[in-house]
Design an enzyme around this catalytic site. Sequence first.
Site: not given
Ligand code: UDP
Ligand code: MN
Length: 471
Positions: A410, A327
């Site tokens: 990270e 995203d």
């Molecule tokens: N993701 C995943 N499983 C989940 C939720 C998220 O594989 O249950 C993946 C999502 O597609 C993204 C990454 O983990 O590539 C980070 O997730 P998200 O964008 O929801 O987290 P944020 O960026 O809001 O911390």
């Molecule tokens: Mn994200």
Amino acid sequence: MKGNYTSLGTYSGINAGGNGKMSLGKSIKMYLTIFILTTCIYMALYQYHISREPFAASEVVKHQEKSSSYIASYLWSPISLLMANSSSNTINNSITTTTTTTTSTTTAPTATTTRTAGQKLTASASIRMVSLAATIPTLISSSSDLRSGSLGGHPQKTATTKTTTTTTTTTTTASGLATATSTRTTTTAKTSAKTPAATTPTAGHMENAHKTRPTFVAASVPPPLYIITPTYRRPEQMAELTRLGYTLKHVVNLLWLVIEDANITNPLVSHTLDRIGVPYEYMLAPMPEKYKQTKKAKPRGVSNRNRGLEYLRQHATEGVLYFADDDNTYDISIFEQMRYITKVAMWPVGLVTKTGVSSPIIQEGKLVGFYDGWIGGRKYPVDMAGFAVNVKFLKERPNAQMPFKPGYEEDGFLRSLAPLDNKEIELLADDCRDVLTWHTQTKKNAPAQELNRTRYKNTNLEYIDKLLVRP
Ligand code: UDP
Ligand code: MN
């Protein structure tokens, strides 16, 4: 004949000198002068005509450098020779990338050679080539007809997805990732499994649409990039993958490791990845049940990223890895910068926490700290989109992985890369003065409601319906 000359000479002589008589030598000189003058005028007119042609001079040089008309234009127009002084440098420099330049105009999926063996490209030359070659939906593979580095006959890597069964296998081959010193671009036909009972509109629809799939073989020039992208099932998933995929399509020698947090693969994902045309591996890495069940924050994308690391330990030998969430938003120049790092690199990430950005703090060219809206006791308070790691460096640390610790993914991973001194961290994006990646978030959409199949029977909506991701 002599008489003619004399008579002509006499006539010209009257006009030129008024002496009435003129020697043969003088009259020849005269005619020569007139001839040269006429030729010059003709050339000037020709040059003027050429300059009014709709093509830019640079384009002509690029695409016609070997054509006869190009050479002819030099023969016909000595003025071009003068002008060529400036453009000849361009020609000389582009000799090594000639084929690339030419084939970059090819859009057919059967595009062939883009690079020849034994090319010696400077860093800037390879970057120029990158943007040119990137327009072709192909990736580098080796060829036995090249002088060295042949990997001939490498098997096709295909994530075989059978829509009629619940289990799907993803097969990969090590040879697909072997380093090639000389490269050639080909598109290999996809050997996709036909759905035995192609009763749904989507099955036939998707099968017919994409018969090819690019193959990936890492090349030593430029160093390969491994982009690890966690993804999971939700209404926005195909939109996110499409956007990211077409960003990655601008980058050569890249393998996209798309790893889904799921127990079974989704044919829609394969379909989307096939259509984009970036070399990829589609793998599965479900989040462990204990984390799924928790009411607290979940370690999102962690099992996916660790699966990506495992893949690299098995198959990659060189290059650079980067965690690109599906995203987020990426300026492709960051990929060209991270390609050449030797250990770990960092750079700012926009749209993170209340500070609006997460970034290393640089003073007098040195990393002196980290700027982030939430420090939380982290040694490396950085965003997932703000660092890359050299593959060799990773492999020298066999235990390095990402912890299932929300907020500390990270930090935990970077700590696991010890020993790593802050002085060794390479600073990209203009010494961290630029923003080239953003932690964007897509608005959540409600799942699509059921299609009224009776009402919309035999319409396109039956097809579209199969493309929607429901929970
Ligand atoms: N993701 C995943 N499983 C989940 C939720 C998220 O594989 O249950 C993946 C999502 O597609 C993204 C990454 O983990 O590539 C980070 O997730 P998200 O964008 O929801 O987290 P944020 O960026 O809001 O911390
Ligand atoms: Mn994200």
